[in-house]
Design a protein around this motif. Structure first.
Motif, PDB file in Angstrom:
ATOM      1  N   LEU A   1     -29.892-105.400 -16.622  1.00  0.00           N
ATOM      2  CA  LEU A   1     -29.156-105.854 -17.804  1.00  0.00           C
ATOM      3  C   LEU A   1     -28.561-107.237 -17.578  1.00  0.00           C
ATOM      4  O   LEU A   1     -28.607-108.099 -18.468  1.00  0.00           O
ATOM      5  CB  LEU A   1     -28.060-104.851 -18.157  1.00  0.00           C
TER       6      LEU A   1
ATOM      7  N   GLU B   1     -28.926-101.538 -24.581  1.00  0.00           N
ATOM      8  CA  GLU B   1     -27.929-100.466 -24.708  1.00  0.00           C
ATOM      9  C   GLU B   1     -28.018 -99.794 -26.077  1.00  0.00           C
ATOM     10  O   GLU B   1     -27.728 -98.605 -26.215  1.00  0.00           O
ATOM     11  CB  GLU B   1     -26.533-101.049 -24.473  1.00  0.00           C
ATOM     12  N   ASN B   2     -28.448-100.542 -27.089  1.00  0.00           N
ATOM     13  CA  ASN B   2     -28.554-100.003 -28.446  1.00  0.00           C
ATOM     14  C   ASN B   2     -29.677 -98.974 -28.582  1.00  0.00           C
ATOM     15  O   ASN B   2     -29.727 -98.227 -29.566  1.00  0.00           O
ATOM     16  CB  ASN B   2     -28.776-101.150 -29.442  1.00  0.00           C
TER      17      ASN B   2
ATOM     18  N   GLN C   1     -31.050 -98.674 -17.836  1.00  0.00           N
ATOM     19  CA  GLN C   1     -29.693 -98.341 -17.394  1.00  0.00           C
ATOM     20  C   GLN C   1     -29.337 -98.979 -16.058  1.00  0.00           C
ATOM     21  O   GLN C   1     -28.272 -98.700 -15.501  1.00  0.00           O
ATOM     22  CB  GLN C   1     -29.558 -96.818 -17.306  1.00  0.00           C
TER      23      GLN C   1
ATOM     24  N   SER D   1     -29.147-107.620 -23.450  1.00  0.00           N
ATOM     25  CA  SER D   1     -28.622-106.368 -22.897  1.00  0.00           C
ATOM     26  C   SER D   1     -28.016-105.483 -23.976  1.00  0.00           C
ATOM     27  O   SER D   1     -28.070-104.251 -23.882  1.00  0.00           O
ATOM     28  CB  SER D   1     -27.579-106.660 -21.809  1.00  0.00           C
ATOM     29  N   ALA D   2     -27.459-106.105 -25.021  1.00  0.00           N
ATOM     30  CA  ALA D   2     -26.891-105.305 -26.112  1.00  0.00           C
ATOM     31  C   ALA D   2     -27.987-104.522 -26.826  1.00  0.00           C
ATOM     32  O   ALA D   2     -27.770-103.380 -27.255  1.00  0.00           O
ATOM     33  CB  ALA D   2     -26.156-106.216 -27.098  1.00  0.00           C
TER      34      ALA D   2
ATOM     35  N   THR E   1     -35.857 -95.511 -19.483  1.00  0.00           N
ATOM     36  CA  THR E   1     -34.397 -95.425 -19.432  1.00  0.00           C
ATOM     37  C   THR E   1     -33.862 -95.798 -18.051  1.00  0.00           C
ATOM     38  O   THR E   1     -32.791 -96.399 -17.935  1.00  0.00           O
ATOM     39  CB  THR E   1     -33.914 -94.016 -19.801  1.00  0.00           C
TER      40      THR E   1
ATOM     41  N   PRO F   1     -27.831-101.757 -14.068  1.00  0.00           N
ATOM     42  CA  PRO F   1     -26.924-102.887 -14.337  1.00  0.00           C
ATOM     43  C   PRO F   1     -27.506-104.234 -13.920  1.00  0.00           C
ATOM     44  O   PRO F   1     -27.279-105.242 -14.599  1.00  0.00           O
ATOM     45  CB  PRO F   1     -25.671-102.542 -13.515  1.00  0.00           C
TER      46      PRO F   1
ATOM     47  N   TYR G   1     -37.984 -93.545 -23.383  1.00  0.00           N
ATOM     48  CA  TYR G   1     -37.013 -93.234 -24.433  1.00  0.00           C
ATOM     49  C   TYR G   1     -37.610 -92.220 -25.409  1.00  0.00           C
ATOM     50  O   TYR G   1     -38.814 -92.230 -25.690  1.00  0.00           O
ATOM     51  CB  TYR G   1     -36.602 -94.513 -25.167  1.00  0.00           C
TER      52      TYR G   1
ATOM     53  N   SER H   1     -29.844 -96.339 -27.140  1.00  0.00           N
ATOM     54  CA  SER H   1     -29.222 -95.008 -27.158  1.00  0.00           C
ATOM     55  C   SER H   1     -28.880 -94.573 -28.580  1.00  0.00           C
ATOM     56  O   SER H   1     -28.620 -93.392 -28.827  1.00  0.00           O
ATOM     57  CB  SER H   1     -27.952 -95.007 -26.300  1.00  0.00           C
TER      58      SER H   1
END
Length: 427
Positions: free
Chosen positions: A358, A373-374, A353, A369-370, A349, A355, A126, A376
């Motif tokens: 996650l 995704e956060n 990413q 998982s939230a 990443t 699935p 990241y 980003s």
């Protein structure tokens, strides 16, 4: 799993860093090259890490990796002492906030040439992790951990109060209104809790608000404070309104009561990281991205506190083995194994990413998982300047003076800005 990742290096550390000397020479042993790795992993993390070290040793008989537990917030001082004595570790887990100090240690290996090689896939880490590991072009480490802040809320308290849960489109006005409705003095119940000890944790909660309002910590060349801007005042005014006017904000002066008060139904919302989820055992909870400011282009930014694996030059053989171990440890396959084994957020990443990853993370610990995704929404990092401890201290005092009703936002930030400018100028 509460971790203190945001400790700031003591002022005295800089003098020690500048006096540090290089590492020792290669071992004359004809056996496998032995390297020592210092880390602060315990419990599940410790078990998973040990398993990975054992796997590496099996697959690389020419290298023998030994692991040594060292409490994370003491590692910088221990490393400096070891470097001065010619006994530096070969690899150490170190906080990202220490990067400017780490860059001053002569024995630290600049990984810039290594990570520029295609097989490292440096761009797969990241952006915030890469930024936090880089000081004036020098790459002082390879990402070991990443996290961020988001809203964690008590679903039952929201339902009982008839308040709709947070959405991805929430503004700070929405957040403030919900916190007010979720506050009930007769029950000792508050809408939101914030760490309020003037530490870096207090500052850490203010910085995303500053960025979301369109502001920044320092100017473009890191020579002066920029947080005492209209955006900075706007963000601090939001905290003032909730703490002083609405009285919907609980000030946690111990910085350790968040999960406990949330579990007991005394706090409806925390802005916290994934490390607190495992402590929320008594309530149904949800996770949502940070609010933003209406009309601002700052978006729903959050903050990240990446930590690093730092390599030390203890001679060519040990250096080569250490770099190879860090490369293996931070490769996608091992990042995936460590994340799924511990519940920590993946540092790459490509794994974040996936699935399937996650889904597995969320099954183990709902809401994880939230946070993945956060990542980003992590667009900025704290400035990698040696004076950041002084900046953090000045900002922490300013924020607390406003939360306690002792100062107005503009005045408090101007005072902190003057202290920041003095520190940056060496005054």
């Amino acid at each position: 799993m509460i971790r203190q990742r945001l400790c700031i290096a003591l002022a005295a550390v800089l003098a020690l860093v500048l006096a540090a000397c290089g590492g020792g020479g290669d071992s004359s042993s004809s056996g496998p090259t032995e390297i020592a790795v210092w880390h602060g992993y315990q419990d599940t993390e410790g078990d998973v890490f040990k398993g990975l070290v054992d796997q590496y040793n099996r697959e690389h008989p020419d290298v023998k990796v030994s692991e040594l537990y060292s409490k994370n917030d003491l590692v910088l001082q221990k490393v400096l002492t070891a470097v001065r004595g010619g006994s530096a570790p070969d690899v150490a887990y170190m906080f990202g906030s220490w990067s400017p100090n780490i860059a001053k240690i002569p024995a630290v290996v600049d990984m810039a040439d290594e990570v520029s090689q295609p097989d490292w896939k440096w761009d797969d880490f990241y952006q915030a992790e890469r930024d936090a590991a880089t000081v004036d072009g020098k790459v002082v480490g390879v990402p070991a951990l990443v996290d961020n802040l988001a809203i964690v809320y008590n679903e039952k308290l929201f339902a009982d109060a008839g308040v709709a849960p947070p959405t991805p489109n929430w503004t700070w006005d929405d957040f403030r209104a919900a916190a007010a409705k979720l506050t009930d003095p007769s029950k000792g119940q508050y809408g939101w809790l914030i760490p309020a000890d003037a530490s870096e944790d207090t500052v850490w909660h203010y910085l995303p608000m500053l960025w979301e309002a369109g502001g920044d910590i320092l100017n473009s060349d890191d020579t002066k404070a920029a947080f005492n801007s209209e955006a900075g005042v706007k963000a601090l005014t939001t905290l003032q309104q909730m703490a002083v006017t609405d009285k919907s904000l609980y000030l946690d002066t111990t910085n350790e009561n968040g999960p406990k008060l949330m579990n007991s139904g005394k706090v409806a919302m925390l802005i916290t990281g994934p490390w607190d989820l495992s402590s929320l055992t008594d309530i149904p909870y949800g996770v949502q991205v940070m609010p933003t400011y209406a009309g601002s282009d700052g978006g729903h930014q959050t903050i990240s506190g990446p930590d690093n694996w730092v390599v030390f030059d203890n001679g060519d053989a040990k250096k080569k083995a250490s770099v190879d171990f860090v490369k293996w440890l931070t490769a996608p396959e091992q990042v995936k194994a460590f994340s799924l084994g511990t519940g920590d957020l993946p540092t790459r990443t490509s794994i974040g990413q996936d699935p399937a990853v996650l889904t597995q993370l969320n099954e183990t610990l709902p809401g994880t998982s939230a946070f993945v995704e956060n990542l980003s929404n992590v667009e900025k990092v704290r400035p990698t300047v040696e004076q950041y401890p002084d900046i953090s201290e000045a900002l922490g005092q300013a924020i607390m003076s406003v939360l306690l009703g002792k100062a107005q936002p503009a005045d408090a930030l101007n005072t902190a800005a003057q202290a920041t400018d003095d520190a940056l100028a060496g005054r």
